[in-house]
Enzyme design. Structure first.
Site, PDB file in Angstrom:
ATOM      1  CG  ASP A 250      33.856  57.698  43.100  1.00  7.01           C
ATOM      2  OD1 ASP A 250      34.533  56.808  42.558  1.00  7.01           O
ATOM      3  OD2 ASP A 250      32.626  57.830  42.944  1.00  7.01           O
ATOM      4  CE  LYS A 272      29.861  57.408  46.809  1.00 12.51           C
ATOM      5  NZ  LYS A 272      28.995  56.777  45.846  1.00 12.51           N
ATOM      6  CG  MET A 386      31.766  47.498  48.045  1.00 16.18           C
ATOM      7  SD  MET A 386      30.257  48.489  48.093  1.00 16.18           S
ATOM      8  CE  MET A 386      29.173  47.572  47.008  1.00 16.18           C
TER       9      MET A 386
HETATM   10  N1  SAH Z   1      30.307  50.341  40.067  1.00 18.62           N
HETATM   11  C1  SAH Z   1      31.457  49.523  40.374  1.00 18.62           C
HETATM   12  C2  SAH Z   1      31.396  48.922  41.741  1.00 18.62           C
HETATM   13  C3  SAH Z   1      31.426  49.907  42.849  1.00 18.62           C
HETATM   14  S1  SAH Z   1      31.416  49.150  44.425  1.00 18.62           S
HETATM   15  C4  SAH Z   1      31.598  48.437  39.301  1.00 18.62           C
HETATM   16  O1  SAH Z   1      30.707  48.242  38.474  1.00 18.62           O
HETATM   17  O2  SAH Z   1      32.639  47.797  39.294  1.00 18.62           O
HETATM   18  C5  SAH Z   1      33.114  49.134  44.816  1.00 18.62           C
HETATM   19  C6  SAH Z   1      33.641  47.726  44.804  1.00 18.62           C
HETATM   20  O3  SAH Z   1      33.922  47.326  43.477  1.00 18.62           O
HETATM   21  C7  SAH Z   1      34.961  47.560  45.518  1.00 18.62           C
HETATM   22  O4  SAH Z   1      34.772  47.411  46.921  1.00 18.62           O
HETATM   23  C8  SAH Z   1      35.441  46.267  44.911  1.00 18.62           C
HETATM   24  O5  SAH Z   1      34.780  45.164  45.463  1.00 18.62           O
HETATM   25  C9  SAH Z   1      34.974  46.399  43.492  1.00 18.62           C
HETATM   26  N2  SAH Z   1      36.045  46.895  42.604  1.00 18.62           N
HETATM   27  C10 SAH Z   1      36.038  48.007  41.883  1.00 18.62           C
HETATM   28  N3  SAH Z   1      37.172  48.130  41.164  1.00 18.62           N
HETATM   29  C11 SAH Z   1      37.916  47.061  41.455  1.00 18.62           C
HETATM   30  C12 SAH Z   1      39.205  46.609  41.042  1.00 18.62           C
HETATM   31  N4  SAH Z   1      39.960  47.297  40.174  1.00 18.62           N
HETATM   32  N5  SAH Z   1      39.671  45.446  41.536  1.00 18.62           N
HETATM   33  C13 SAH Z   1      38.922  44.736  42.420  1.00 18.62           C
HETATM   34  N6  SAH Z   1      37.727  45.128  42.835  1.00 18.62           N
HETATM   35  C14 SAH Z   1      37.209  46.255  42.372  1.00 18.62           C
END
Ligand code: SAH
Length: 465
Positions: A250, A272, A386
């Site tokens: 995604d 997504k 998020m």
């Molecule tokens: N499974 C993922 C999270 C998914 S929810 C994990 O463990 O990181 C998606 C959220 O993750 C985004 O809205 C943001 O808040 C955060 N996120 C993911 N990648 C990011 C990045 N490179 N920089 C900042 N926030 C990030």
């Protein structure tokens, strides 16, 4: 691409080598290993070179170069320190349509020699097309250090059993899967440890027991792709990614990570973005099962860690239900990645004894129902995933419940990626600062005294403020 890489069988063919010194000797060794019959032309020839040519059944002509020495020759090489001679060889060979190489003089060449990593029978050639031999050598030295010296022995062992396996397993795909398991398993370990007899016995037993149905059974790998920087993948994630026939990913999975998939893998984008799912979650869950049922190895790549706000559990539900084999590979979650790349320790003996990961995602009705009074411990760092859209509500909720408006807070956008931005303020001021800065998604919110340490431990080149 200016040059076509090929591996050319030249065993028993005559190759003209003009030059009698050290450089010619180096080329002669290479050609000799490839089984060429050398025709050496030079008024004077170093003893080592002469011995090599004679042992290989070649001929030495003690004279200056003349075009008729190209008669019956497959390739021509000029390795003298006389520019005029080198040019003459190049022109004469080209006039006859014979491929020619002049050492260290690309304009006079119609082919060039790549740098090689030699794990015979496995040969890796690296070429910069003459643009930068230093760059090619650098890559070579990296690859040299990556591939164990005995790797060639493993390739040879596998080669020696190819026919036998083909008789046992007629399916090409089943054979590919078989060899992939061999490379990852005990046969390889033993070969690399120098126990070649044991390895051969183990391989023979594995061939005997090989079962196409079992090999071809689909599998699902739920893999954490980390927050963006491809360097943060685990070795296991990389291995499974390169094994997968299908990669389902995604938006959060960065292009750098996707590039590591097998060239012939099918890449399936399932979207997504906030409130804009390209495929509904149910369909994604079903997709994994469908592919696996076709016998495919399916890599479900998730941003960060699959079990942290990644719906990993939901996606596995149907896989488990269908009795399909699966593995789960953890990834660097956004909190860990962003914190490290911003230089904000999530815990710290003086500032934070615990850290809490919270989702700032609102319910369908737009509500953000969070137990605010649970989040008031000053020595606890809060990380909101998020949380960008809900930032004003998060700030208001925490302040209203009693957390100090002066608590340091930062929003990190595009963490670990080029274009990472850290926007720092306090719980009270951050919503306005962020609204003005309009950062790019994805972004993560970190709240707590540890944020006060920024930018003291800053190391990654990011856009500040
Ligand atoms: N499974 C993922 C999270 C998914 S929810 C994990 O463990 O990181 C998606 C959220 O993750 C985004 O809205 C943001 O808040 C955060 N996120 C993911 N990648 C990011 C990045 N490179 N920089 C900042 N926030 C990030």
């Amino acid at each position: 691409m200016d040059y076509l890489p090929v591996s050319w069988r030249i065993t028993g063919q005559t190759v003209l080598l003009v030059g009698g010194g050290e450089i010619a000797l180096r080329k002669a060794r290479l050609l000799d290993r490839a089984g060429a019959r050398l025709r050496l032309v030079a008024p004077e020839v170093e003893p080592d070179l002469a011995a090599l040519v004679e042992q290989g059944g070649g001929e030495i002509r003690h004279r200056v170069f003349a075009a008729d020495q190209l008669d019956g020759v497959l390739l021509a090489l000029a390795a003298t320190d006389d520019e005029a001679v080198n040019r003459a060889v190049s022109e004469a060979a080209q006039a006859r349509g014979i491929p020619v190489n002049v050492v260290d003089n690309p304009p006079l060449c119609t082919f060039i020699f790549p740098a090689i990593v030699d794990r015979d029978p496995l040969i890796i050639s690296i070429s910069s097309g003459g643009a930068s031999p230093v760059a090619a050598r650098w890559v070579r030295s990296r690859i040299e250090s990556l591939i164990p010296a005995r790797w060639g022995r493993l390739a040879a062992l596998m080669g020696s059993r190819r026919k036998r396996l083909a008789e046992k397993l007629p399916s090409v795909s089943a054979r590919r899967l078989f060899w992939e398991k061999v490379i990852d398993g005990a046969v390889a370990e033993q070969t690399l440890a120098g126990q070649e007899d044991a390895a051969a016995a183990e391989l023979d037993a594995a061939i005997e027991a090989a079962d196409a149905d079992k090999l071809m059974r689909g599998e699902v790998y739920l893999v954490g792709a980390g927050p963006g920087d491809a360097d943060l993948l685990t070795f296991r994630a990389l291995r499974l990614l390169q094994k997968a026939d299908v990669v389902v990913y995604d938006r959060l999975v960065s292009p750098g990570v996707l590039e590591l998939a097998r060239r012939d893998a099918e890449l399936v984008y399932v979207g997504k973005k906030r409130a804009e799912h390209v495929l509904p979650q149910d369909d994604i869950n079903r997709l994994l099962v469908d592919y696996a049922r076709q016998g495919k190895k399916v890599c479900r790549l998730k941003g960060g860690d699959p079990f942290i706000f990644g719906r990993g559990g939901e996606e596995l539900e149907q896989v488990v239900e269908a009795g399909i084999d699966f593995q789960v590979v953890p990834g660097v979650t956004a909190a860990a990645g962003c914190a490290a790349y911003a230089g904000i320790p999530l815990t710290h003996r003086d500032h934070a004894q615990s850290v809490r990961f919270i989702t700032g995602h609102r319910k369908e009705n737009g509500e953000l129902n969070l137990p605010w009074s649970d989040f008031l411990t000053p020595s606890e760092t809060l990380v909101f995933y998020m949380g960008l859209v809900s930032l004003p509500a998060i700030s208001a909720g925490l302040i209203m419940a009693g957390r100090s408006p002066d608590t340091p807070a930062a929003l990190i956008s595009r963490g670990t990626l080029s274009g990472q931005r850290v926007i720092k303020g306090t719980l009270g001021t951050l919503p306005d600062t962020v609204a003005e800065a309009s950062p790019e998604a994805p972004s993560l919110l970190i709240i707590g005294d540890v944020v006060g340490l920024y930018p003291r431990y800053r190391w990654f080149e990011d856009g500040e403020g």
